[in-house]
Scaffold this motif. Sequence first.
Motif, PDB file in Angstrom:
ATOM      1  N   GLN A 184      -4.395  14.526   5.398  1.00  0.00           N
ATOM      2  CA  GLN A 184      -4.703  12.962   4.745  1.00  0.00           C
ATOM      3  C   GLN A 184      -4.076  11.635   5.867  1.00  0.00           C
ATOM      4  OE1 GLN A 184      -4.325  12.637   0.516  1.00  0.00           O
ATOM      5  NE2 GLN A 184      -6.329  14.264   0.562  1.00  0.00           N
TER       6      GLN A 184
ATOM      7  N   HIS B 231     -14.570  18.007   2.613  1.00  0.00           N
ATOM      8  CA  HIS B 231     -13.749  17.216   1.578  1.00  0.00           C
ATOM      9  C   HIS B 231     -13.110  18.809   1.855  1.00  0.00           C
ATOM     10  CE1 HIS B 231     -17.406  14.464   0.311  1.00  0.00           C
ATOM     11  NE2 HIS B 231     -16.295  13.953  -0.937  1.00  0.00           N
TER      12      HIS B 231
ATOM     13  N   TRP C 231     -15.483  10.130   6.106  1.00  0.00           N
ATOM     14  CA  TRP C 231     -16.359  10.172   5.552  1.00  0.00           C
ATOM     15  C   TRP C 231     -18.504   9.824   6.043  1.00  0.00           C
ATOM     16  CZ3 TRP C 231     -19.601   5.819   6.493  1.00  0.00           C
ATOM     17  CH2 TRP C 231     -20.393   5.094   6.001  1.00  0.00           C
TER      18      TRP C 231
ATOM     19  N   TRP D 147     -10.239  16.931   3.229  1.00  0.00           N
ATOM     20  CA  TRP D 147      -9.287  16.406   3.442  1.00  0.00           C
ATOM     21  C   TRP D 147      -8.508  16.127   2.085  1.00  0.00           C
ATOM     22  CZ3 TRP D 147      -8.122  11.132   4.540  1.00  0.00           C
ATOM     23  CH2 TRP D 147      -7.847  10.439   3.968  1.00  0.00           C
TER      24      TRP D 147
ATOM     25  N   HIS E  91      -9.719  10.369   7.312  1.00  0.00           N
ATOM     26  CA  HIS E  91     -10.577   9.935   6.975  1.00  0.00           C
ATOM     27  C   HIS E  91     -11.554   9.262   7.223  1.00  0.00           C
ATOM     28  CE1 HIS E  91     -11.500   5.855   4.659  1.00  0.00           C
ATOM     29  NE2 HIS E  91     -11.214   7.140   3.137  1.00  0.00           N
ATOM     30  N   GLU E  92     -12.231   8.965   8.660  1.00  0.00           N
ATOM     31  CA  GLU E  92     -13.363   7.999   9.065  1.00  0.00           C
ATOM     32  C   GLU E  92     -14.045   9.834   9.147  1.00  0.00           C
ATOM     33  OE1 GLU E  92      -9.805   5.476   9.753  1.00  0.00           O
ATOM     34  OE2 GLU E  92     -10.306   7.169   9.997  1.00  0.00           O
TER      35      GLU E  92
END
Length: 289
Positions: A125, A189, A135, A192, A131-132
Amino acid sequence: VGEDSAVFDLAKQKISSWVYFTGILGAVLFVLDVGWLDSSTGYGKAFIDAVSTLSESHEVVMLILLLIFATVHSGMASLRDAGESLIGERAYRVLFAGVSLPLAVSTIVYFINHRYDGMQLWQLQSVPGVHELVWISSFISFFLLYPSTFNLLEVAAVDKPKMHLWETGVMRITRHPQMVGQVIWCLAHTIWMGNSVAVAASLGLIGHHLFGVWNGDRRLASRYGEAFEVVKSRTSVIPFAAILDGRQKLPKDYYKEFIRLPYLTITALTLGAYWAHPLMQAASFRLHW
């Protein structure tokens, strides 16, 4: 041969139909709350507690919940033709949704509440760009996950539900966008969160959707026969495969097949879901499932 997907003709819409849709949606949410979510009147917590007694492992419970949902959801989809012939298209859609929705909500809530309870396998993370990546991947996945928004009035049984043979829009890229979208969402996910609960949930969801590829093609072949074989011959399960090998010819104005209200709706809902993450998490925590 197939149908043009995501078409929304404003001139053909009836205000009364959307009033009915709003009323049905409100009624469904009310019944779901009273009959399943509310701890004093609903059966949701009892269901989760019963499944949780089968194992102390959150991973195992997660897989059992997914197995129950997948069995019911795919089973009722497979029985659709027989069910509709017995009680009609609208009644069967109501029955299908009435059984599937509580199970889906239970599985989602359990995942949200226990998504970080497993063994940590990796931690990415804090890595720049992750993160990008997650997303963007999630955003793309929602464009693929919800082709049902093409016909909201059918979803709510305001219009008579039909089994559609779509051929345009995202179907040119992959004949099974829900499966592809689910795989993308799961991979993003899992990267992540990086723990065993996320891995278990992803394996269960991907397995369910891979079965759905076979089952969906089987049902369409049974319903449409030669017409489905034609569509199948110029589409692919693997994204872009039919385009790359020349079986699918994209029109010059292909982009126009995405500039339609259902896709704009998906965009708005996807952004809304991202911004509403804290609200969804708080609502799930309050259920104590």
